[in-house]
Design a protein around this motif. Structure first.
Motif, PDB file in Angstrom:
ATOM      1  N   GLU A   1      29.898  22.258  66.054  1.00 30.36           N
ATOM      2  CA  GLU A   1      30.078  21.066  66.410  1.00 30.36           C
ATOM      3  C   GLU A   1      29.002  20.106  66.212  1.00 30.36           C
TER       4      GLU A   1
ATOM      5  N   THR B   1      28.749  19.257  62.635  1.00 33.90           N
ATOM      6  CA  THR B   1      29.910  18.256  62.530  1.00 33.90           C
ATOM      7  C   THR B   1      29.473  16.687  62.771  1.00 33.90           C
ATOM      8  N   LYS B   2      28.755  16.661  63.852  1.00 32.68           N
ATOM      9  CA  LYS B   2      28.427  15.522  64.498  1.00 32.68           C
ATOM     10  C   LYS B   2      27.305  14.875  63.714  1.00 32.68           C
TER      11      LYS B   2
ATOM     12  N   ASP C   1      26.790  15.442  60.658  1.00 32.98           N
ATOM     13  CA  ASP C   1      27.372  14.929  59.394  1.00 32.98           C
ATOM     14  C   ASP C   1      27.930  13.643  59.429  1.00 32.98           C
ATOM     15  N   ARG C   2      28.718  13.339  60.487  1.00 31.76           N
ATOM     16  CA  ARG C   2      29.429  12.100  60.621  1.00 31.76           C
ATOM     17  C   ARG C   2      28.471  10.991  60.976  1.00 31.76           C
ATOM     18  N   LYS C   3      27.478  11.216  61.697  1.00 30.08           N
ATOM     19  CA  LYS C   3      26.414  10.149  61.648  1.00 30.08           C
ATOM     20  C   LYS C   3      25.661  10.048  60.529  1.00 30.08           C
ATOM     21  N   ASP C   4      25.369  11.040  59.671  1.00 33.08           N
ATOM     22  CA  ASP C   4      24.806  10.640  58.482  1.00 33.08           C
ATOM     23  C   ASP C   4      25.864   9.858  57.461  1.00 33.08           C
ATOM     24  N   ALA C   5      26.924  10.186  57.694  1.00 35.52           N
ATOM     25  CA  ALA C   5      28.082   9.398  56.677  1.00 35.52           C
ATOM     26  C   ALA C   5      27.996   7.775  57.334  1.00 35.52           C
ATOM     27  N   GLU C   6      28.052   7.808  58.749  1.00 32.10           N
ATOM     28  CA  GLU C   6      28.211   6.344  59.256  1.00 32.10           C
ATOM     29  C   GLU C   6      26.898   5.672  58.742  1.00 32.10           C
TER      30      GLU C   6
ATOM     31  N   SER D   1      27.071   4.759  55.215  1.00 28.15           N
ATOM     32  CA  SER D   1      27.794   3.364  55.333  1.00 28.15           C
ATOM     33  C   SER D   1      27.436   2.104  55.464  1.00 28.15           C
TER      34      SER D   1
END
Length: 208
Positions: A132, A135-136, A138-143, A146
Motif C-alpha cells: 500500500e 502504491t501511494k 507511485d501515485r505521489k510520484d505520478a502527481e 504531472s
C-alpha cells in the motif's frame, strides 16, 4: 611395553607402572606421574629420564581401567534377580524420561507452530502495508511528474509570450520610426512648396 602416543616408546612396562601405583598407594600417597616415577626409579630400578607427564597419562588410564574392572566384578557378583530388577528399573526410568521429554517436545512444537503461524500472519500484514505504501508512493510520484510537466508547459508558454511581446515591441519601435520619417518628409515638402508658389491675389474690395 606401553608406548607413548607421540615420540619414542617409554623406558618402562605397564606392569612396572601398575607396581609403582601399588607402591604409592601402600605409602598412603596419591598416584600421579611424579609420585609413580619416584617409586619406579627408587624401587624398580627404572631410569630417571622418563617423562613424568607421559607417565601421568598412563597412570590415569590404568587407574580408570582398574576402577572399571572393579565395578564390573561387583556388578557380576550381584544376583541375577537384582540385575533384572535394575534393568527393569532402568527401562521404566528411560520410558519416563523419554515420555517427559516427548511431552515437552510436543508442547514446544505446538507453541513454535502457533508462533510461526502468527509470525506468518504478521509478515503478510506487513507485506500488504508495504505494498500500500509503495502504491501511494507511485501515485505521489505520478502527481509530482504531472505537476512538473504542467510547470514546464507553463514556462514554455511564458517564454513564447515574452518572445512575442519582444517582437511586438520591436515592431512598434519600427513603426514609430517610420511615422517620424514620414512626418519629416511632409514638413520638408511643405517648406519646399511654400518657397516656389506665388501668392494668391486678393479679390478687390468694392466701394460701398
Amino acid at each position: 611395553m606401553t608406548e607413548k602416543r607421540n615420540g619414542r616408546p617409554p623406558k618402562y612396562t605397564e606392569a612396572q607402572v601398575l607396581e609403582g601405583i601399588e607402591i604409592v598407594e601402600r605409602s598412603g600417597d596419591t598416584p600421579t606421574g611424579d609420585t609413580v616415577k619416584k617409586a619406579m626409579c627408587t624401587q624398580l630400578d627404572v631410569t630417571s629420564g622418563i617423562n613424568a607427564q607421559s607417565l601421568d597419562r598412563e597412570v590415569q588410564r590404568l587407574l580408570e581401567e582398574r576402577e572399571q574392572q572393579r565395578r564390573d566384578k561387583l556388578i557380576a557378583a550381584l544376583p541375577a534377580e537384582t540385575r533384572d530388577t535394575v534393568q527393569q528399573i532402568g527401562t521404566l526410568v528411560e520410558a519416563a524420561v523419554l515420555g517427559h521429554l516427548g511431552e515437552q517436545y510436543g508442547s514446544l512444537t505446538t507453541i513454535s507452530g502457533r508462533k510461526l503461524a502468527e509470525l506468518k500472519v504478521d509478515l503478510g500484514n506487513q507485506r500488504e502495508q508495504i505494498r500500500e505504501l509503495l502504491t501511494k508512493v507511485d501515485r505521489k510520484d505520478a502527481e509530482i511528474a504531472s505537476v512538473e510537466e504542467e510547470n514546464n508547459a507553463l514556462k514554455q508558454r511564458l517564454a513564447a509570450k515574452i518572445i512575442e511581446a519582444s517582437t511586438h515591441k520591436a515592431r512598434i519601435s519600427e513603426l514609430e520610426r517610420d511615422e517620424d520619417f514620414r512626418a519629416k518628409m511632409i514638413a520638408i515638402l511643405q517648406e519646399t512648396l511654400g518657397q516656389h508658389t506665388d501668392p494668391v491675389p486678393q479679390a478687390p474690395v468694392l466701394p460701398t
